[in-house]
Write an enzyme that holds these catalytic residues in place. Structure first.
Site, PDB file in Angstrom:
ATOM      1  N   LYS A  67       0.827  -1.210   0.000  1.00  0.00           N
ATOM      2  CA  LYS A  67       0.000   0.000   0.000  1.00  0.00           C
ATOM      3  C   LYS A  67       0.862   1.262   0.000  1.00  0.00           C
ATOM      4  O   LYS A  67       0.569   2.227  -0.705  1.00  0.00           O
ATOM      5  CB  LYS A  67      -0.936  -0.004   1.208  1.00  0.00           C
ATOM      6  CG  LYS A  67      -1.928  -1.157   1.234  1.00  0.00           C
ATOM      7  CD  LYS A  67      -2.905  -1.056   2.378  1.00  0.00           C
ATOM      8  CE  LYS A  67      -2.226  -1.209   3.732  1.00  0.00           C
ATOM      9  NZ  LYS A  67      -1.641  -2.561   3.922  1.00  0.00           N
ATOM     10  N   ARG A 140      -9.914   0.582   9.359  1.00  0.00           N
ATOM     11  CA  ARG A 140      -9.529  -0.823   9.503  1.00  0.00           C
ATOM     12  C   ARG A 140     -10.687  -1.704   9.933  1.00  0.00           C
ATOM     13  O   ARG A 140     -10.525  -2.918  10.042  1.00  0.00           O
ATOM     14  CB  ARG A 140      -8.386  -0.951  10.509  1.00  0.00           C
ATOM     15  CG  ARG A 140      -7.134  -0.230  10.050  1.00  0.00           C
ATOM     16  CD  ARG A 140      -5.941  -0.611  10.861  1.00  0.00           C
ATOM     17  NE  ARG A 140      -4.744   0.042  10.357  1.00  0.00           N
ATOM     18  CZ  ARG A 140      -3.527  -0.464  10.425  1.00  0.00           C
ATOM     19  NH1 ARG A 140      -3.357  -1.649  10.950  1.00  0.00           N
ATOM     20  NH2 ARG A 140      -2.487   0.183   9.959  1.00  0.00           N
ATOM     21  N   ARG A 179      11.567  -7.823   5.616  1.00  0.00           N
ATOM     22  CA  ARG A 179      11.287  -6.402   5.820  1.00  0.00           C
ATOM     23  C   ARG A 179      12.058  -5.854   7.018  1.00  0.00           C
ATOM     24  O   ARG A 179      12.081  -6.443   8.094  1.00  0.00           O
ATOM     25  CB  ARG A 179       9.792  -6.193   6.024  1.00  0.00           C
ATOM     26  CG  ARG A 179       9.388  -4.746   6.246  1.00  0.00           C
ATOM     27  CD  ARG A 179       7.896  -4.569   6.130  1.00  0.00           C
ATOM     28  NE  ARG A 179       7.154  -5.323   7.129  1.00  0.00           N
ATOM     29  CZ  ARG A 179       5.823  -5.378   7.170  1.00  0.00           C
ATOM     30  NH1 ARG A 179       5.115  -4.749   6.251  1.00  0.00           N
ATOM     31  NH2 ARG A 179       5.210  -6.072   8.112  1.00  0.00           N
ATOM     32  N   ARG A 212      10.938  -6.221  12.822  1.00  0.00           N
ATOM     33  CA  ARG A 212       9.901  -6.402  13.824  1.00  0.00           C
ATOM     34  C   ARG A 212       9.870  -7.842  14.328  1.00  0.00           C
ATOM     35  O   ARG A 212       9.953  -8.790  13.526  1.00  0.00           O
ATOM     36  CB  ARG A 212       8.534  -6.053  13.235  1.00  0.00           C
ATOM     37  CG  ARG A 212       8.319  -4.578  13.040  1.00  0.00           C
ATOM     38  CD  ARG A 212       7.025  -4.269  12.318  1.00  0.00           C
ATOM     39  NE  ARG A 212       5.868  -4.981  12.867  1.00  0.00           N
ATOM     40  CZ  ARG A 212       4.610  -4.710  12.523  1.00  0.00           C
ATOM     41  NH1 ARG A 212       4.361  -3.758  11.645  1.00  0.00           N
ATOM     42  NH2 ARG A 212       3.616  -5.399  13.037  1.00  0.00           N
ATOM     43  N   ARG A 223      -1.649 -12.457  11.986  1.00  0.00           N
ATOM     44  CA  ARG A 223      -2.030 -11.102  11.573  1.00  0.00           C
ATOM     45  C   ARG A 223      -2.936 -11.142  10.347  1.00  0.00           C
ATOM     46  O   ARG A 223      -3.889 -10.352  10.233  1.00  0.00           O
ATOM     47  CB  ARG A 223      -0.784 -10.268  11.291  1.00  0.00           C
ATOM     48  CG  ARG A 223      -0.056  -9.840  12.555  1.00  0.00           C
ATOM     49  CD  ARG A 223       1.378  -9.467  12.283  1.00  0.00           C
ATOM     50  NE  ARG A 223       1.523  -8.382  11.331  1.00  0.00           N
ATOM     51  CZ  ARG A 223       2.676  -8.075  10.742  1.00  0.00           C
ATOM     52  NH1 ARG A 223       3.768  -8.780  11.008  1.00  0.00           N
ATOM     53  NH2 ARG A 223       2.728  -7.063   9.904  1.00  0.00           N
TER      54      ARG A 223
END
Length: 268
Positions: A67, A140, A179, A212, A223
């Site tokens: 996104k 969300r 990431r 993370r 998630r």
């Protein structure tokens, strides 16, 4: 080098083509970005829609769907203000605004930031904008979507576009595992297609990047389950409103031409 001596429509086509080539080349370290002569005056970003009504748009997609990348590319091509709810939240916490202090207290306590706080932050951002905008990371859930609709209806400025990014979960998982994030700014790097110039170091500040703890297969699947639980009703909500469009692809370079064409039809 590109020489902008054509008609306005030809200039737009040339610029769009150049941008496509540059974005596609940026995904490979062995390729070189298309070069545009810095001395030339490029056409202004297209900010006026064909109807004259500003574009009020959301971008949805699973964590790691790209996104942020799509929002950045849209911002480079059109006169659209891109707003990331995550960036807005981080900035308000850093600036210790009233809402930022409440959000910081929630985060420090291990709680989710409440819908009321997020809605207030988004309202403040949207009140600053008179033209077209794109919102990433909000809403969300249905409650946030309804709050946004109420907020926009008060100014007779309803949403007129919602874009959903469809990327296979196996591809997203690979992205997430690789990431690394610069926490203070929110800049995201990927070891394969967008690595930092120096391993483990942010290109802009020279500060260390973080991976993370929950960027691992097991946590990511949890998630995703939570995302689908919250977002599937959201997609149905916007589909019934007649504003939902979905673009599918396993890379940002596969999705963005679809996104560009979608916007190209709406801007002069």
């Amino acid at each position: 080098m590109f020489r902008y001596t054509q008609s306005l429509s030809s200039r737009r086509a040339a610029l769009g083509h150049a941008q496509m080539q540059r974005w596609q080349s940026s995904s490979s370290a062995t390729e070189t970005a298309v070069e545009v002569d810095d001395q030339l005056e490029l056409p202004q970003l297209r900010s006026l829609t064909r109807t004259g009504t500003p574009l009020r748009m959301l971008i949805l997609g699973a964590p790691g769907a790209g996104k942020g990348t799509q929002s950045s590319r849209v911002r480079e091509s059109f006169g659209i203000t891109a707003i990331s709810s995550g960036d807005v939240l981080r900035r308000n916490i850093a600036e210790q605004t009233m809402a930022g202090q409440k959000a910081a207290a929630a985060v420090a306590s291990g709680l989710l930031v409440s819908d009321d706080i997020i809605v207030d932050l988004i309202r403040t951002e949207l009140d600053k904008i008179t033209g077209s905008w794109l919102l990433d990371g909000f809403p969300r859930n249905i409650a946030q979507a309804q709050a946004l609709d109420t907020m926009l209806a008060a100014g007779n400025q309803p949403l007129n576009a919602v874009v959903n990014l469809q990327v296979s979960e196996s591809v997203i998982l690979q992205r997430v595992v690789e990431r690394y994030v610069h926490v203070r700014s929110g800049r995201v790097y990927n070891l394969t297609y967008n690595p930092p110039k120096t391993p483990g170091i942010d290109d802009v500040t020279g500060e260390r990047l973080e991976h993370r703890p929950d960027d691992n297969p097991e946590s990511f699947r949890r998630r995703l389950e939570q995302y689908h639980k919250l977002t599937e009703p959201l997609l149905e909500y916007y589909d019934k409103s007649g504003v939902l469009t979905s673009f599918a692809g396993d890379t940002s370079d596969a999705i963005f031409p679809q996104f560009y064409a979608f916007l190209d039809q709406r801007f002069n």
